[in-house]
Design an enzyme around this catalytic site. Structure first.
Site, PDB file in Angstrom:
ATOM      1  N   ARG A 240      63.746  23.088  17.938  1.00 55.33           N
ATOM      2  CA  ARG A 240      64.608  21.996  17.489  1.00 55.33           C
ATOM      3  C   ARG A 240      64.776  20.988  18.626  1.00 55.33           C
ATOM      4  O   ARG A 240      64.907  21.348  19.791  1.00 55.33           O
ATOM      5  CB  ARG A 240      65.988  22.521  17.069  1.00 55.33           C
ATOM      6  CG  ARG A 240      66.019  23.217  15.711  1.00 55.33           C
ATOM      7  CD  ARG A 240      65.760  22.240  14.581  1.00 55.33           C
ATOM      8  NE  ARG A 240      65.906  22.828  13.255  1.00 55.33           N
ATOM      9  CZ  ARG A 240      64.915  23.292  12.522  1.00 55.33           C
ATOM     10  NH1 ARG A 240      63.677  23.288  13.020  1.00 55.33           N
ATOM     11  NH2 ARG A 240      65.130  23.772  11.301  1.00 55.33           N
ATOM     12  N   GLU A 269      64.944  12.544  14.185  1.00 53.81           N
ATOM     13  CA  GLU A 269      63.821  12.767  13.271  1.00 53.81           C
ATOM     14  C   GLU A 269      64.171  12.230  11.893  1.00 53.81           C
ATOM     15  O   GLU A 269      65.305  12.414  11.438  1.00 53.81           O
ATOM     16  CB  GLU A 269      63.500  14.260  13.166  1.00 53.81           C
ATOM     17  CG  GLU A 269      63.001  14.873  14.456  1.00 53.81           C
ATOM     18  CD  GLU A 269      62.606  16.341  14.296  1.00 53.81           C
ATOM     19  OE1 GLU A 269      62.607  16.840  13.137  1.00 53.81           O
ATOM     20  OE2 GLU A 269      62.290  16.987  15.298  1.00 53.81           O
ATOM     21  N   HIS A 287      56.779  17.096  13.930  1.00 53.07           N
ATOM     22  CA  HIS A 287      57.456  18.268  13.352  1.00 53.07           C
ATOM     23  C   HIS A 287      56.603  18.901  12.245  1.00 53.07           C
ATOM     24  O   HIS A 287      57.027  18.991  11.090  1.00 53.07           O
ATOM     25  CB  HIS A 287      58.834  17.899  12.805  1.00 53.07           C
ATOM     26  CG  HIS A 287      59.778  19.072  12.782  1.00 53.07           C
ATOM     27  ND1 HIS A 287      61.103  18.979  13.121  1.00 53.07           N
ATOM     28  CD2 HIS A 287      59.582  20.387  12.453  1.00 53.07           C
ATOM     29  CE1 HIS A 287      61.682  20.162  13.000  1.00 53.07           C
ATOM     30  NE2 HIS A 287      60.772  21.035  12.589  1.00 53.07           N
TER      31      HIS A 287
END
Length: 320
Positions: A240, A269, A287
């Site tokens: 994360r 994000e 990601h």
């Protein structure tokens, strides 16, 4: 069928997942595949008995307080649940599940890709060849950091951390790890346990993060902790974005304290950190740690397994 539970899929999941979901549920799709606002989530709670959210759907305490009593379960299409205020959601009587196990190998693969790419200057090398700038060669050209036989520090030895360690052993790496608790000896496979982060960091020629984002782990890597790493460490994050203070990482990269970084997640994000884009020693991906066809199907099916159990009156396997 009218008596089927209504399931809202707020993001575009795999076709196999949708096909299976339609066998047991009245499915509402988000055809636009855009990020749903708090207002949209609250609105859909009045129309659906169940939701299959991703980490892009934010269930804050404020959102949870406004969810309609019709909504009975959030079957997350993710392992991490830092997008959910679990206490607030459970206080509303809503069941929450996630999808562990099935994405460990895919995410570990991306961690290996990022580690190798950052260490061997893949961004810079790719740019030189693509731009037509590869006009010379010498023994000093594009010298990077060797992975084989090096020491790697792993923060978080859960499913993904262990899958990454297994792959790192294929490169004959010496594995050190920090975890909330030590693994049973049979599961360590000669990895060296550290009971504090401060003990682990000085041993890490490479550092890979695999822990969840919690109040305790936010900004885990900051000015102080980055200074404990050996000079020239490569930092990898597939967990994360909140784990790294990005301003601190930038300073460490500029000073040479950190040689390079491989990042699949960011504090913001989607989008990432624009300040990183000018640095060839930062290998970045958007990601996509679990983004393989097999894993996306497995994640969707795991979420549906949890839904099926819930609506059959059984305890879901991945109850949080």
């Amino acid at each position: 069928m009218a008596d089927q539970p209504v399931l809202w899929l707020p993001r575009k999941v795999s076709a196999a997942t949708v096909a299976r979901a339609r066998q047991s549920y009245d499915v509402i799709l988000n055809e636009a595949d855009d990020v749903s606002s708090a207002e949209k989530i609250i609105e859909m709670s009045r129309q659906a008995d169940a939701m299959m959210p991703c980490h892009s759907e934010i269930f804050s305490a404020d959102v949870a307080a406004q969810l309609d009593p019709r909504l009975k379960i959030l079957a997350n299409h993710s392992v991490g649940v830092d997008h959910c205020d679990l206490a607030a959601i459970k206080a509303k009587g809503i069941t929450v599940t996630n999808t562990p196990d099935v994405l460990s190998d895919a995410t570990a693969e991306i961690a290996m890709l990022l580690m190798l790419g950052a260490a061997r200057r893949a961004v810079e090398g790719d740019r030189i060849v693509r731009s037509g700038g590869w006009t010379v060669w010498s023994p000093s050209f594009m010298v990077g950091k060797q992975v084989s036989g090096a020491r790697v520090g792993i923060v978080g030895m859960g499913r993904v951390g262990q899958a990454f360690a297994k792959k790192a052993r294929g490169f004959d790496m010496e594995i050190h790890y920090y975890n909330r608790s030590r693994l049973p000896e049979a599961e360590e496979h000669e990895a060296i346990y550290h009971n504090t982060l401060e003990s682990l960091l000085p041993q890490a020629d490479f550092l890979s993060l695999h822990c969840p984002a919690t109040p305790e782990t936010r900004n885990l890597l900051n000015d102080d902790t980055l200074a404990l790493l050996p000079k020239g460490t490569v930092v990898v994050n597939t967990a994360r974005g909140a784990l790294i203070n990005e301003a601190s990482l930038m300073k460490a990269l500029n000073s040479g304290q950190v040689m390079a970084a491989g990042l699949d997640c960011f504090q913001v994000e989607p989008g990432g950190n624009p300040a990183f884009s000018g640095h060839d020693n930062i290998f970045m991906l958007p990601h996509i740690g679990s983004a393989t066809t097999r894993t996306r199907d497995a994640m969707g099916f795991r979420a549906l397994d949890n839904l099926d159990a819930f609506f059959a009156g059984r305890t879901p396997k991945d109850l949080l």
